[in-house]
Scaffold this motif. Sequence first.
Motif, PDB file in Angstrom:
ATOM      1  N   GLY A  99       0.797  -1.231   0.000  1.00 28.42           N
ATOM      2  CA  GLY A  99       0.000   0.000   0.000  1.00 28.42           C
ATOM      3  C   GLY A  99       0.824   1.273   0.000  1.00 28.42           C
ATOM      4  O   GLY A  99       0.352   2.336   0.399  1.00 28.42           O
ATOM      5  N   LYS A 100       2.081   1.176  -0.482  1.00 28.73           N
ATOM      6  CA  LYS A 100       2.918   2.386  -0.519  1.00 28.73           C
ATOM      7  C   LYS A 100       3.057   2.866  -1.968  1.00 28.73           C
ATOM      8  O   LYS A 100       3.183   2.054  -2.889  1.00 28.73           O
ATOM      9  N   GLY A 101       3.066   4.163  -2.137  1.00 30.25           N
ATOM     10  CA  GLY A 101       3.307   4.727  -3.449  1.00 30.25           C
ATOM     11  C   GLY A 101       4.743   4.475  -3.878  1.00 30.25           C
ATOM     12  O   GLY A 101       5.623   4.214  -3.047  1.00 30.25           O
ATOM     13  N   VAL A 102       4.970   4.518  -5.195  1.00 32.45           N
ATOM     14  CA  VAL A 102       6.304   4.265  -5.743  1.00 32.45           C
ATOM     15  C   VAL A 102       6.677   5.377  -6.717  1.00 32.45           C
ATOM     16  O   VAL A 102       5.849   5.808  -7.526  1.00 32.45           O
ATOM     17  N   VAL A 103       7.932   5.811  -6.619  1.00 30.31           N
ATOM     18  CA  VAL A 103       8.525   6.682  -7.637  1.00 30.31           C
ATOM     19  C   VAL A 103       9.718   5.925  -8.194  1.00 30.31           C
ATOM     20  O   VAL A 103      10.531   5.391  -7.430  1.00 30.31           O
ATOM     21  N   THR A 104       9.802   5.842  -9.515  1.00 36.62           N
ATOM     22  CA  THR A 104      10.925   5.106 -10.101  1.00 36.62           C
ATOM     23  C   THR A 104      11.473   5.850 -11.311  1.00 36.62           C
ATOM     24  O   THR A 104      10.744   6.597 -11.982  1.00 36.62           O
ATOM     25  N   ALA A 105      12.768   5.611 -11.576  1.00 38.19           N
ATOM     26  CA  ALA A 105      13.403   6.186 -12.765  1.00 38.19           C
ATOM     27  C   ALA A 105      13.706   5.064 -13.770  1.00 38.19           C
ATOM     28  O   ALA A 105      14.484   5.256 -14.689  1.00 38.19           O
ATOM     29  N   ASN A 106      13.039   3.927 -13.586  1.00 41.57           N
ATOM     30  CA  ASN A 106      13.464   2.700 -14.258  1.00 41.57           C
ATOM     31  C   ASN A 106      12.678   2.416 -15.542  1.00 41.57           C
ATOM     32  O   ASN A 106      11.593   1.829 -15.518  1.00 41.57           O
ATOM     33  N   LYS A 107      13.256   2.820 -16.670  1.00 41.73           N
ATOM     34  CA  LYS A 107      12.562   2.661 -17.962  1.00 41.73           C
ATOM     35  C   LYS A 107      12.407   1.204 -18.361  1.00 41.73           C
ATOM     36  O   LYS A 107      11.396   0.804 -18.927  1.00 41.73           O
ATOM     37  N   ALA A 108      13.428   0.393 -18.045  1.00 40.09           N
ATOM     38  CA  ALA A 108      13.360  -1.025 -18.435  1.00 40.09           C
ATOM     39  C   ALA A 108      12.227  -1.713 -17.673  1.00 40.09           C
ATOM     40  O   ALA A 108      11.455  -2.500 -18.244  1.00 40.09           O
ATOM     41  N   LYS A 124      -4.391  -1.217  -5.551  1.00 40.60           N
ATOM     42  CA  LYS A 124      -4.047  -0.818  -4.175  1.00 40.60           C
ATOM     43  C   LYS A 124      -4.337   0.659  -3.908  1.00 40.60           C
ATOM     44  O   LYS A 124      -4.070   1.159  -2.812  1.00 40.60           O
ATOM     45  N   ARG A 125      -4.772   1.357  -4.948  1.00 33.05           N
ATOM     46  CA  ARG A 125      -5.088   2.792  -4.843  1.00 33.05           C
ATOM     47  C   ARG A 125      -3.901   3.606  -4.330  1.00 33.05           C
ATOM     48  O   ARG A 125      -4.024   4.423  -3.406  1.00 33.05           O
ATOM     49  N   VAL A 126      -2.734   3.331  -4.899  1.00 32.64           N
ATOM     50  CA  VAL A 126      -1.534   4.096  -4.526  1.00 32.64           C
ATOM     51  C   VAL A 126      -0.875   4.623  -5.802  1.00 32.64           C
ATOM     52  O   VAL A 126      -1.036   4.044  -6.879  1.00 32.64           O
ATOM     53  N   PRO A 127      -0.128   5.719  -5.697  1.00 27.86           N
ATOM     54  CA  PRO A 127       0.495   6.277  -6.904  1.00 27.86           C
ATOM     55  C   PRO A 127       1.718   5.492  -7.379  1.00 27.86           C
ATOM     56  O   PRO A 127       2.443   4.897  -6.577  1.00 27.86           O
ATOM     57  N   LEU A 128       1.899   5.502  -8.676  1.00 28.23           N
ATOM     58  CA  LEU A 128       3.103   4.946  -9.304  1.00 28.23           C
ATOM     59  C   LEU A 128       3.571   6.019 -10.281  1.00 28.23           C
ATOM     60  O   LEU A 128       2.878   6.323 -11.252  1.00 28.23           O
ATOM     61  N   ALA A 129       4.724   6.622  -9.999  1.00 34.72           N
ATOM     62  CA  ALA A 129       5.187   7.767 -10.798  1.00 34.72           C
ATOM     63  C   ALA A 129       6.566   7.466 -11.372  1.00 34.72           C
ATOM     64  O   ALA A 129       7.392   6.830 -10.721  1.00 34.72           O
ATOM     65  N   TYR A 130       6.808   7.946 -12.594  1.00 30.46           N
ATOM     66  CA  TYR A 130       8.026   7.503 -13.302  1.00 30.46           C
ATOM     67  C   TYR A 130       8.545   8.574 -14.260  1.00 30.46           C
ATOM     68  O   TYR A 130       9.098   8.249 -15.313  1.00 30.46           O
ATOM     69  N   GLU A 131       8.359   9.837 -13.902  1.00 32.53           N
ATOM     70  CA  GLU A 131       8.788  10.927 -14.800  1.00 32.53           C
ATOM     71  C   GLU A 131      10.251  10.779 -15.229  1.00 32.53           C
ATOM     72  O   GLU A 131      10.606  11.066 -16.372  1.00 32.53           O
ATOM     73  N   ALA A 132      11.107  10.354 -14.306  1.00 40.21           N
ATOM     74  CA  ALA A 132      12.546  10.305 -14.603  1.00 40.21           C
ATOM     75  C   ALA A 132      12.919   9.180 -15.564  1.00 40.21           C
ATOM     76  O   ALA A 132      14.052   9.121 -16.038  1.00 40.21           O
ATOM     77  N   SER A 133      11.974   8.303 -15.869  1.00 40.62           N
ATOM     78  CA  SER A 133      12.340   7.145 -16.698  1.00 40.62           C
ATOM     79  C   SER A 133      12.494   7.504 -18.173  1.00 40.62           C
ATOM     80  O   SER A 133      13.129   6.789 -18.926  1.00 40.62           O
ATOM     81  N   VAL A 134      11.908   8.611 -18.598  1.00 38.69           N
ATOM     82  CA  VAL A 134      12.004   9.014 -20.013  1.00 38.69           C
ATOM     83  C   VAL A 134      12.593  10.411 -20.104  1.00 38.69           C
ATOM     84  O   VAL A 134      12.059  11.356 -19.523  1.00 38.69           O
ATOM     85  N   ALA A 135      13.698  10.530 -20.823  1.00 39.46           N
ATOM     86  CA  ALA A 135      14.301  11.837 -21.128  1.00 39.46           C
ATOM     87  C   ALA A 135      14.678  12.634 -19.872  1.00 39.46           C
ATOM     88  O   ALA A 135      14.575  13.872 -19.857  1.00 39.46           O
ATOM     89  N   GLY A 136      15.129  11.938 -18.845  1.00 32.97           N
ATOM     90  CA  GLY A 136      15.721  12.556 -17.648  1.00 32.97           C
ATOM     91  C   GLY A 136      14.951  13.746 -17.107  1.00 32.97           C
ATOM     92  O   GLY A 136      13.843  13.604 -16.587  1.00 32.97           O
TER      93      GLY A 136
END
Length: 436
Positions: A99-108, A124-136
């Motif tokens: 139940g924890k949100g995730v931030v990742t930079a992992n494009k693969a 799980k109604r939690v955020p999954l964010a990945y801005e850093a995974s594409v084009a830094g």
Amino acid sequence: MVETLRVGIAGVGTVGASVMRLLARQDAALTARTGRTIRVTGFSAREREKERDADLSGVAFFDNAAALAASPEIDLFVELIGGAEGAARDSVETALNNGKGVVTANKALLARHGLALAALAEEKRVPLAYEASVAGGIPIVKTLREGLAGNSIDRVYGILNGTCNYILSRMETEGLSFEACLKEAQRLGYAEADPTFDIGGFDTAHKLAILATLAFGAEIDADAISVEGIERVTTADLKAADELGYRIKLLGVAQRTPHGVEQRVHPTMVKKSSAIAQVMGVTNAVTIDADAVHELTLVGPGAGGEATASAVVADIADIARGVRSRPLGLPRAALTKVQRVEMQRHEGGYYIRLAVYDKPGAFAGIAGRMAERNISLESIMQRGRPIATGDKPGGPVPVVLITYATTEKLVREALDAIVADGYVAERPQSIRIERE
Ligand code: HSE
């Protein structure tokens, strides 16, 4: 009282240390902007004691990323380990399942398991964010998902790998060899641990898979992308491109066509006057063609500690202030299946470089093979001196052709016929020309 957001960071390398520093440097501003204090309360890394440019005093150490992800000491898990499997995947799944949100930079990870992870985050109604995974540092995820929500997108394309753009730029401007430029990119820390990921186009493909989903509402499908790297681009191609008013860039392109969404990564000729052609060195750029904004180009740093940390911190800030976006724009169940478009159906102009034996009728024969397939030539020219073969100076001559729009299938057939006719001394080079 201001509520604290407790963050756990898995992987404290260049990006992780930059995230720590940025959070500390912008602490007051982030609290003002989000209404919460953001504190790193746990970290995991392969080695506990290591020279790091970040203050980890008072931050709990975990020797296992999944244990950090499950820890009640954190509210948000930041994954900076990398790789589609292993510790990265395990720990992200653990965080979401807890139940924890995730931030990742992992494009693969996103390119391979983004659908399942988005579904899990939704459940799980939690955020999954990945801005850093594409084009830094370029905020392209947010731009496509939120900024252009009122548009219908026709094409998204970009320079998504700094290593390749650095290599092609230096080969063009300094006439250096591919190998020398790659070594320099590695020395400067742009390249992936295994540089074939960069130069073979796979890193670009992972990023493109994510952009295509956001742009077209289709499932992430990295296997639907046709991928070619920059290994066969020579300084002769870059020089010919320059003389013809083009630059060569490794582009990732996702484009709506009557047959489905075409997704491709390959070296591409772009008009020197275009915005994307101006982008040199390690810099990234993404152009979006959409009905309301027409054309939008974002240019900026695609790699590097601070630039990537900027995107990671933006995601952390969104979560701190309670922004809840669907990870892939649409609910997982609403994403459509990708209709794979074979490269053979690709339509566009082509640059072709041939090493033609200097004998009567060769030009006419080559032009004839093109004409048989209705391929119209914009230009045909001999470029440079005869190519020396062994100790014989007067070998075949380099010839460059530019075609008007045709199809990949017809170009392949014509080149096969030209090779079979015995007009050329080596495998023909062909580079697709991207329409403006
Ligand atoms: N190796 C990548 C590049 C790093 O060269 O752009 C960022 O993903």
